[in-house]
Design a protein around this motif. Structure first.
Motif, PDB file in Angstrom:
ATOM      1  N   LEU A 149      22.594  42.425   7.023  1.00 36.91           N
ATOM      2  CA  LEU A 149      22.448  41.543   5.807  1.00 36.91           C
ATOM      3  C   LEU A 149      23.210  42.309   4.891  1.00 36.91           C
ATOM      4  O   LEU A 149      23.473  42.764   3.475  1.00 36.91           O
ATOM      5  CB  LEU A 149      20.933  41.870   5.438  1.00 36.91           C
ATOM      6  CG  LEU A 149      20.209  40.528   6.261  1.00 36.91           C
ATOM      7  CD1 LEU A 149      19.045  40.785   5.856  1.00 36.91           C
ATOM      8  CD2 LEU A 149      20.836  38.745   6.192  1.00 36.91           C
ATOM      9  N   THR A 150      22.700  44.052   4.908  1.00 36.71           N
ATOM     10  CA  THR A 150      23.697  44.689   4.150  1.00 36.71           C
ATOM     11  C   THR A 150      25.025  45.276   4.770  1.00 36.71           C
ATOM     12  O   THR A 150      26.350  45.907   3.651  1.00 36.71           O
ATOM     13  CB  THR A 150      22.633  46.475   4.126  1.00 36.71           C
ATOM     14  OG1 THR A 150      22.966  47.287   5.432  1.00 36.71           O
ATOM     15  CG2 THR A 150      21.726  46.435   3.883  1.00 36.71           C
ATOM     16  N   GLY A 151      25.590  44.501   5.366  1.00 38.49           N
ATOM     17  CA  GLY A 151      26.953  45.453   6.500  1.00 38.49           C
ATOM     18  C   GLY A 151      27.198  45.958   7.069  1.00 38.49           C
ATOM     19  O   GLY A 151      28.147  45.918   7.439  1.00 38.49           O
ATOM     20  N   ALA A 152      26.058  46.713   7.504  1.00 32.08           N
ATOM     21  CA  ALA A 152      26.204  47.829   8.738  1.00 32.08           C
ATOM     22  C   ALA A 152      27.444  47.692   9.746  1.00 32.08           C
ATOM     23  O   ALA A 152      27.629  48.454  10.352  1.00 32.08           O
ATOM     24  CB  ALA A 152      24.935  48.734   9.393  1.00 32.08           C
ATOM     25  N   GLN A 153      26.989  46.233   9.952  1.00 28.34           N
ATOM     26  CA  GLN A 153      28.143  46.240  11.163  1.00 28.34           C
ATOM     27  C   GLN A 153      29.797  46.099  11.351  1.00 28.34           C
ATOM     28  O   GLN A 153      30.120  46.437  11.997  1.00 28.34           O
ATOM     29  CB  GLN A 153      27.757  44.153  11.711  1.00 28.34           C
ATOM     30  CG  GLN A 153      28.155  43.728  10.888  1.00 28.34           C
ATOM     31  CD  GLN A 153      26.817  42.946   9.231  1.00 28.34           C
ATOM     32  OE1 GLN A 153      26.682  44.032   9.748  1.00 28.34           O
ATOM     33  NE2 GLN A 153      27.639  42.330   8.946  1.00 28.34           N
ATOM     34  N   ARG A 154      30.022  46.171   9.994  1.00 26.47           N
ATOM     35  CA  ARG A 154      31.744  46.684   9.429  1.00 26.47           C
ATOM     36  C   ARG A 154      31.302  48.053   8.389  1.00 26.47           C
ATOM     37  O   ARG A 154      33.124  48.521   8.737  1.00 26.47           O
ATOM     38  CB  ARG A 154      31.391  45.393   8.128  1.00 26.47           C
ATOM     39  CG  ARG A 154      31.779  44.450   8.426  1.00 26.47           C
ATOM     40  CD  ARG A 154      32.095  43.282   7.517  1.00 26.47           C
ATOM     41  NE  ARG A 154      31.250  43.469   6.353  1.00 26.47           N
ATOM     42  CZ  ARG A 154      30.733  42.871   6.124  1.00 26.47           C
ATOM     43  NH1 ARG A 154      29.556  41.838   6.557  1.00 26.47           N
ATOM     44  NH2 ARG A 154      29.463  42.644   4.821  1.00 26.47           N
ATOM     45  N   GLY A 155      30.700  49.036   8.993  1.00 26.93           N
ATOM     46  CA  GLY A 155      30.956  50.684   8.637  1.00 26.93           C
ATOM     47  C   GLY A 155      31.693  50.568  10.168  1.00 26.93           C
ATOM     48  O   GLY A 155      31.788  50.636  11.550  1.00 26.93           O
ATOM     49  N   ASP A 156      32.320  51.922   9.945  1.00 29.98           N
ATOM     50  CA  ASP A 156      32.451  52.961  10.856  1.00 29.98           C
ATOM     51  C   ASP A 156      31.896  53.526  11.941  1.00 29.98           C
ATOM     52  O   ASP A 156      32.367  52.912  12.927  1.00 29.98           O
ATOM     53  CB  ASP A 156      33.459  53.917  10.035  1.00 29.98           C
ATOM     54  CG  ASP A 156      34.408  54.054   8.892  1.00 29.98           C
ATOM     55  OD1 ASP A 156      34.966  53.022   9.101  1.00 29.98           O
ATOM     56  OD2 ASP A 156      34.682  55.213   8.158  1.00 29.98           O
ATOM     57  N   ALA A 157      30.804  53.380  11.757  1.00 27.86           N
ATOM     58  CA  ALA A 157      29.808  53.806  13.139  1.00 27.86           C
ATOM     59  C   ALA A 157      29.684  52.759  14.055  1.00 27.86           C
ATOM     60  O   ALA A 157      29.657  53.121  15.370  1.00 27.86           O
ATOM     61  CB  ALA A 157      28.247  54.099  12.280  1.00 27.86           C
ATOM     62  N   ASN A 158      29.796  51.166  13.228  1.00 27.82           N
ATOM     63  CA  ASN A 158      29.189  50.314  14.628  1.00 27.82           C
ATOM     64  C   ASN A 158      31.114  50.082  14.964  1.00 27.82           C
ATOM     65  O   ASN A 158      30.911  49.761  16.313  1.00 27.82           O
ATOM     66  CB  ASN A 158      28.775  49.320  13.956  1.00 27.82           C
ATOM     67  CG  ASN A 158      28.814  47.970  15.188  1.00 27.82           C
ATOM     68  OD1 ASN A 158      28.003  48.594  15.920  1.00 27.82           O
ATOM     69  ND2 ASN A 158      29.246  46.979  14.757  1.00 27.82           N
ATOM     70  N   ARG A 159      31.561  50.142  14.130  1.00 25.87           N
ATOM     71  CA  ARG A 159      33.335  49.377  14.313  1.00 25.87           C
ATOM     72  C   ARG A 159      33.971  50.743  15.678  1.00 25.87           C
ATOM     73  O   ARG A 159      34.580  50.273  16.612  1.00 25.87           O
ATOM     74  CB  ARG A 159      33.993  49.724  13.140  1.00 25.87           C
ATOM     75  CG  ARG A 159      34.202  48.181  12.163  1.00 25.87           C
ATOM     76  CD  ARG A 159      34.966  48.083  11.756  1.00 25.87           C
ATOM     77  NE  ARG A 159      35.214  46.995  10.825  1.00 25.87           N
ATOM     78  CZ  ARG A 159      35.234  45.642  10.753  1.00 25.87           C
ATOM     79  NH1 ARG A 159      35.486  45.521  11.852  1.00 25.87           N
ATOM     80  NH2 ARG A 159      35.375  44.730  10.112  1.00 25.87           N
ATOM     81  N   ALA A 160      33.139  51.936  15.467  1.00 28.76           N
ATOM     82  CA  ALA A 160      33.915  52.269  16.941  1.00 28.76           C
ATOM     83  C   ALA A 160      33.587  52.759  18.315  1.00 28.76           C
ATOM     84  O   ALA A 160      34.278  52.822  19.278  1.00 28.76           O
ATOM     85  CB  ALA A 160      33.269  54.159  15.994  1.00 28.76           C
ATOM     86  N   VAL A 161      32.103  51.953  18.090  1.00 32.69           N
ATOM     87  CA  VAL A 161      32.405  50.682  19.112  1.00 32.69           C
ATOM     88  C   VAL A 161      32.021  49.965  20.178  1.00 32.69           C
ATOM     89  O   VAL A 161      32.208  49.010  20.821  1.00 32.69           O
ATOM     90  CB  VAL A 161      30.720  51.076  20.213  1.00 32.69           C
ATOM     91  CG1 VAL A 161      30.323  52.414  19.902  1.00 32.69           C
ATOM     92  CG2 VAL A 161      29.282  50.779  18.881  1.00 32.69           C
ATOM     93  N   GLN A 162      32.372  48.920  18.163  1.00 29.06           N
ATOM     94  CA  GLN A 162      32.547  47.574  18.581  1.00 29.06           C
ATOM     95  C   GLN A 162      33.964  46.746  17.293  1.00 29.06           C
ATOM     96  O   GLN A 162      33.449  47.226  16.550  1.00 29.06           O
ATOM     97  CB  GLN A 162      31.221  46.873  17.790  1.00 29.06           C
ATOM     98  CG  GLN A 162      30.991  45.057  18.714  1.00 29.06           C
ATOM     99  CD  GLN A 162      31.941  44.648  18.732  1.00 29.06           C
ATOM    100  OE1 GLN A 162      33.016  44.041  18.040  1.00 29.06           O
ATOM    101  NE2 GLN A 162      31.216  43.249  18.832  1.00 29.06           N
ATOM    102  N   PRO A 163      34.651  47.181  17.681  1.00 27.80           N
ATOM    103  CA  PRO A 163      36.066  47.026  16.670  1.00 27.80           C
ATOM    104  C   PRO A 163      36.104  45.672  15.900  1.00 27.80           C
ATOM    105  O   PRO A 163      36.733  45.896  14.928  1.00 27.80           O
ATOM    106  CB  PRO A 163      37.537  46.566  17.813  1.00 27.80           C
ATOM    107  CG  PRO A 163      36.556  48.048  19.085  1.00 27.80           C
ATOM    108  CD  PRO A 163      35.420  47.989  19.505  1.00 27.80           C
ATOM    109  N   GLN A 164      35.626  44.731  16.350  1.00 27.74           N
ATOM    110  CA  GLN A 164      34.957  43.558  15.961  1.00 27.74           C
ATOM    111  C   GLN A 164      34.422  43.714  14.550  1.00 27.74           C
ATOM    112  O   GLN A 164      34.499  42.939  13.116  1.00 27.74           O
ATOM    113  CB  GLN A 164      34.939  42.164  16.626  1.00 27.74           C
ATOM    114  CG  GLN A 164      35.675  41.751  17.357  1.00 27.74           C
ATOM    115  CD  GLN A 164      34.913  39.872  18.462  1.00 27.74           C
ATOM    116  OE1 GLN A 164      34.209  40.878  19.339  1.00 27.74           O
ATOM    117  NE2 GLN A 164      35.275  39.675  18.519  1.00 27.74           N
ATOM    118  N   GLY A 165      33.377  44.995  14.593  1.00 29.28           N
ATOM    119  CA  GLY A 165      32.707  44.815  13.593  1.00 29.28           C
ATOM    120  C   GLY A 165      31.368  43.485  13.706  1.00 29.28           C
ATOM    121  O   GLY A 165      30.696  42.910  12.853  1.00 29.28           O
TER     122      GLY A 165
END
Length: 212
Positions: free
Chosen positions: A36-52
């Motif tokens: 809900l805060t968009g954390a999936q699109r942050g650098d920490a998650n994109r480092a392991v999940q490039p799609q965010g």
């Protein structure tokens, strides 16, 4: 091997993976990512999940993405209990049932699509809810016809990958007030699965709702 799951308590795809981890009694560390805060699109998650997106399963520093790919890996490494039949025809039928949800319902009903309907087309909440229900009903109509008659699970005598997809989708269907009277086989399979400890342990109400 240390296992970490990038997770959100109400993510359908992450819910599937949690069920599999509990079914196979695999210990893991949850890494909460707040959608809900968009954390999936942050650098920490994109480092392991490039799609965010979610989920991602990190095993010895190597990330596996896409929930069905994660389930396939888990089934190969931890074969008991199996998530897929050995017989090639039965396996294909099982995957077809799972993909009705994972490929045809979920992707066009997830959070980013609903947000796009709002920002690009001006859809209000009732319109987004109608969109959601339309695609769930279309998928459930087909899945009810594809469900085995003997049950109690979509996998027959034991839950399989289709049940792991069904239970989170049924949870969301109820959230969006999808009428379920037309789907007695799906309702019965969901009830049978949710009565199992592994499914109960993975339920969103049992998952910490902390943010990343």
């Amino acid at each position: 091997m240390p296992i970490r799951l990038h997770d959100y308590w109400r993510s359908s795809a992450a819910y599937r993976v949690r069920i599999a981890l509990h079914l196979k009694r695999v210990a893991y560390e949850s890494v909460p990512i707040d959608l809900l805060t968009g954390a999936q699109r942050g650098d920490a998650n994109r480092a392991v999940q490039p799609q965010g997106l979610l989920p991602a399963l990190v095993v010895d520093g190597i990330a596996i993405t896409q929930s069905l790919a994660i389930l396939d890996w888990l089934d190969a490494v931890y074969p008991d209990p199996p998530l897929y039949p050995r017989d090639p025809l039965a396996r294909a039928q099982t995957l077809a049932r799972a993909l009705v949800i994972a490929a045809d319902i979920h992707p066009i009903d997830n959070l980013r699509v609903l947000k796009r309907l709002e920002t690009q087309f001006g859809a209000d909440q009732p319109a987004k809810d109608d969109w959601y229900r339309h695609w769930v009903i279309a998928g459930f109509d087909a899945l009810e016809a594809m469900a085995p008659a003997d049950g109690p699970f979509l996998g027959g005598a034991a839950p399989d990958v289709a049940d792991l997809c069904l239970v989170p989708q049924m949870y969301n269907a109820r959230r969006f007030a999808v009428p379920l009277a037309a789907y007695p086989r799906l309702v019965a399979a969901d009830a049978a699965a949710c009565a199992l400890p592994a499914f109960a342990a993975a339920h969103p109400d049992r998952v910490a709702r902390s943010t990343a």
